[in-house]
Design an enzyme around this catalytic site. Structure first.
Site, PDB file in Angstrom:
ATOM      1  N   SER A 117       0.846  -1.410   0.010  1.00 38.54           N
ATOM      2  CA  SER A 117      -0.076   0.335  -0.434  1.00 38.54           C
ATOM      3  C   SER A 117       1.259   1.067  -0.174  1.00 38.54           C
ATOM      4  CB  SER A 117      -0.621  -0.008   1.559  1.00 38.54           C
ATOM      5  OG  SER A 117      -1.243   1.752   1.573  1.00 38.54           O
ATOM      6  N   TYR A 141      -1.849   0.356  10.225  1.00 41.99           N
ATOM      7  CA  TYR A 141      -2.384  -0.445   8.852  1.00 41.99           C
ATOM      8  C   TYR A 141      -0.185  -0.685   8.264  1.00 41.99           C
ATOM      9  CZ  TYR A 141      -3.627  -1.632   4.149  1.00 41.99           C
ATOM     10  OH  TYR A 141      -3.055  -1.479   3.052  1.00 41.99           O
ATOM     11  N   LYS A 145       1.976  -3.464   6.860  1.00 38.07           N
ATOM     12  CA  LYS A 145       2.391  -3.746   5.217  1.00 38.07           C
ATOM     13  C   LYS A 145       3.643  -3.476   5.324  1.00 38.07           C
ATOM     14  CE  LYS A 145      -1.749  -4.658   3.285  1.00 38.07           C
ATOM     15  NZ  LYS A 145      -2.410  -5.828   2.123  1.00 38.07           N
TER      16      LYS A 145
END
Ligand code: UDP
Length: 329
Positions: A117, A141, A145
């Site tokens: 991402s 988040y 990643k």
């Protein structure tokens, strides 16, 4: 190739599965259907309902069938939720991926495409964002990643894993043939929220922040069509070489502000779309635009969908033909 796809019933995963099958690949999907939809899985793919964190199940699948490669989508993907429940994010996104990689190593599978991402870049100092822009994520988040990207990179030299981390910008749109599209519950993404408002499901929608340092004061994002994401995944998996770890940005290289996307939706839908200007959403960088030239140069990828009206139009077609989303929920 015979490809094992985790999270293949989810939004991006299901479009990639469709694209792989349409290009002659054989696909087995594992999905726990907590966010994904059974009927989103392309008919030619085999769906195994199960959790990617279930090591026993995964081991039995990976030893029973000889896979050439893995595409790994299964993950938790809500920034706000990751702030409230970081451990659940580290569990689902990092710990489960660690198990998957161990089992791949044991089964002799040396190719993986990973769904990363632009959240790994955090608040970039400059745009457009290149792959060598420092990765300084600002929420759990994004950090999960990035942690997986590190595992992949370290595995390349250690045990010959070939990997490609695809750093998506703002995924949106729906399949051109109208068969699958975006169906999240609850919905938090801009384009589906705009279209829910256009359909009268919401009386109005919020615009988060109108005082950014951008031409119209609202945030600018790079909206990349999910079919273009799918072609990037296919090219990546076909090109991976064992022992080589790579990362590519996937975006159009163009940015649209929140107000521009709403204007495009007004033109496409013919609806008014009432907005309320509210405070900034915490953690939103003002501008995120990809420099995706590297994957163009190395794999020959380029996006087909570059016009925001066409992109919003493809999502609108899906929402109109599937007013309740997927019907197996
Ligand atoms: N946004 C908005 N109203 C909404 C949802 C999103 O103004 O109801 C804005 C959000 O602040 C961001 C952009 O739309 O600037 C895209 O947000 P989204 O959640 O779709 O994707 P993100 O950029 O967070 O990955």
């Amino acid at each position: 190739m015979r490809i094992f796809v985790t999270g293949g019933a989810g939004y991006v995963g299901s479009h990639c599965v469709k694209d792989l099958c349409e290009h002659g690949h054989e696909v087995v999907v594992i999905d726990n259907l907590c966010k994904g939809h059974r009927s989103a899985v392309y008919a030619k793919a085999r769906l195994i309902e199960g959790d990617v964190g279930d090591a026993k199940l995964l081991r039995s699948i990976l030893t029973a069938t000889k896979f050439d490669a893995v595409m790994h989508f299964a993950a938790s993907a809500e920034v706000g939720e990751s702030v409230r429940e970081p451990l659940s994010y580290y569990h689902n996104n990092v710990s489960n991926t660690l198990t998957l990689l161990e089992l791949m190593r044991d089964a002799g599978i040396h190719k993986i495409v990973f769904s990363s991402s632009c959240a790994t870049y955090g608040m970039p100092a400059s745009v457009p964002i290149r792959e060598d822009t420092p990765q300084l994520p600002i929420n759990p988040y994004g950090r999960t990643k990035l942690a997986v990207e590190w595992m992949l990179a370290d595995s390349a030299s250690a045990w010959g894993l070939g990997s490609c981390a695809l750093r998506y910008f703002n995924a949106c749109g729906a399949a051109r043939d109208g068969s699958i599209g975006e169906d999240h519950n609850p919905e938090s993404h801009l384009i589906p929220i705009i279209l829910e408002t256009a359909r009268g499901r919401r009386s109005q929608m919020s615009v988060f922040g109108t005082d950014y340092d951008t031409p119209d004061g609202t945030c600018i994002r790079d909206y990349i069509h999910v079919e273009d994401l799918a072609s990037a995944h296919r090219l990546a998996i076909e090109a991976i070489e064992p022992g080589v770890g790579q990362a590519f940005n996937i975006g159009t290289g163009r940015g649209n502000s929140v107000l521009e996307v709403i204007e495009a939706a007004r033109r496409i839908t013919g609806q008014e779309i009432t907005i309320e200007e509210v405070d900034r959403r915490p953690g939103d960088p003002p501008i995120l635009i990809a420099d995706a030239s590297r994957i163009g140069q190395e794999l020959g990828w380029k996006p087909d969908w570059t016009d925001i009206e066409d992109i919003v139009g493809s999502a609108w077609q899906w929402h109109q033909s599937h007013p309740e989303g997927f019907e197996d929920d």
